[in-house]
Write a protein that holds these residues in place. Structure first.
Motif, PDB file in Angstrom:
ATOM      1  N   TYR A  19      -0.170   6.016   3.084  1.00  0.00           N
ATOM      2  CA  TYR A  19       0.915   5.549   1.762  1.00  0.00           C
ATOM      3  C   TYR A  19       2.301   5.716   2.557  1.00  0.00           C
ATOM      4  CZ  TYR A  19      -2.449   3.137  -1.056  1.00  0.00           C
ATOM      5  OH  TYR A  19      -3.135   2.225  -1.904  1.00  0.00           O
ATOM      6  N   TYR A  27       6.020   1.140  -5.393  1.00  0.00           N
ATOM      7  CA  TYR A  27       5.320   0.191  -6.238  1.00  0.00           C
ATOM      8  C   TYR A  27       4.852  -0.547  -5.829  1.00  0.00           C
ATOM      9  CZ  TYR A  27      10.159  -2.031  -7.126  1.00  0.00           C
ATOM     10  OH  TYR A  27      11.067  -2.958  -6.659  1.00  0.00           O
ATOM     11  N   LEU A  28       5.451  -0.869  -4.311  1.00  0.00           N
ATOM     12  CA  LEU A  28       4.845  -2.168  -3.524  1.00  0.00           C
ATOM     13  C   LEU A  28       4.122  -2.076  -2.466  1.00  0.00           C
ATOM     14  CD1 LEU A  28       7.534  -4.544  -3.361  1.00  0.00           C
ATOM     15  CD2 LEU A  28       6.091  -5.139  -4.979  1.00  0.00           C
ATOM     16  N   LYS A  29       3.112  -0.676  -2.197  1.00  0.00           N
ATOM     17  CA  LYS A  29       2.454  -0.331  -1.439  1.00  0.00           C
ATOM     18  C   LYS A  29       1.173   0.227  -1.259  1.00  0.00           C
ATOM     19  CE  LYS A  29       5.224   4.211   0.340  1.00  0.00           C
ATOM     20  NZ  LYS A  29       5.205   5.505   0.374  1.00  0.00           N
ATOM     21  N   GLY A  30       0.386  -0.827  -2.464  1.00  0.00           N
ATOM     22  CA  GLY A  30      -0.731  -0.925  -2.436  1.00  0.00           C
ATOM     23  C   GLY A  30      -1.051  -2.732  -2.209  1.00  0.00           C
ATOM     24  N   ASP A  33      -0.343  -5.145  -5.105  1.00  0.00           N
ATOM     25  CA  ASP A  33       0.659  -4.357  -6.238  1.00  0.00           C
ATOM     26  C   ASP A  33       2.122  -5.238  -6.385  1.00  0.00           C
ATOM     27  OD1 ASP A  33      -0.266  -1.843  -6.651  1.00  0.00           O
ATOM     28  OD2 ASP A  33       0.872  -1.055  -5.194  1.00  0.00           O
ATOM     29  N   LYS A  34       1.260  -6.433  -5.322  1.00  0.00           N
ATOM     30  CA  LYS A  34       2.737  -7.358  -5.536  1.00  0.00           C
ATOM     31  C   LYS A  34       2.293  -8.598  -6.852  1.00  0.00           C
ATOM     32  CE  LYS A  34       4.354  -7.900  -0.465  1.00  0.00           C
ATOM     33  NZ  LYS A  34       3.047  -7.277   0.099  1.00  0.00           N
ATOM     34  N   THR A  36       0.594  -7.238  -8.850  1.00  0.00           N
ATOM     35  CA  THR A  36       0.856  -6.841 -10.597  1.00  0.00           C
ATOM     36  C   THR A  36       2.120  -6.532 -10.661  1.00  0.00           C
ATOM     37  OG1 THR A  36       0.768  -4.844  -9.502  1.00  0.00           O
ATOM     38  CG2 THR A  36      -0.979  -5.856 -10.645  1.00  0.00           C
ATOM     39  N   SER A  37       2.823  -6.283  -9.646  1.00  0.00           N
ATOM     40  CA  SER A  37       4.273  -5.583  -9.751  1.00  0.00           C
ATOM     41  C   SER A  37       5.477  -7.276  -9.941  1.00  0.00           C
ATOM     42  CB  SER A  37       4.982  -4.758  -8.694  1.00  0.00           C
ATOM     43  OG  SER A  37       3.857  -3.111  -8.913  1.00  0.00           O
TER      44      SER A  37
END
Length: 67
Positions: A19, A27-30, A33-34, A36-37
């Motif tokens: 990470y 907020y886009l690292k996981g 995450d794209k 959910t964010s």
């Protein structure tokens, strides 16, 4: 009395390296995450704009009134 950790220390260090090595917004690292964010807020905004537009159309044309 020491508690056993939830995960092994090596696993945590590997995840931290992963990470910290990515040069993106936090907020886009996981990997998911794209969705959910970005995708869910865009879908909500799109549906809200559609419903607002439909309401304005119905009010201006006098359609869909309850009697």
């Amino acid at each position: 009395m020491t508690e056993t950790p939830f995960r092994p220390r090596e696993t945590l260090i590997e995840k931290q390296k992963y990470y910290q090595g990515i040069h993106k917004h936090t907020y886009l690292k996981g990997p998911m995450d794209k969705i959910t964010s970005v995708a869910i807020p865009l879908a909500l905004a799109g549906s809200c704009l559609y419903l607002i537009g439909r309401g304005i159309y119905n009010m201006s044309h006098g359609v869909g009134k309850k009697e």
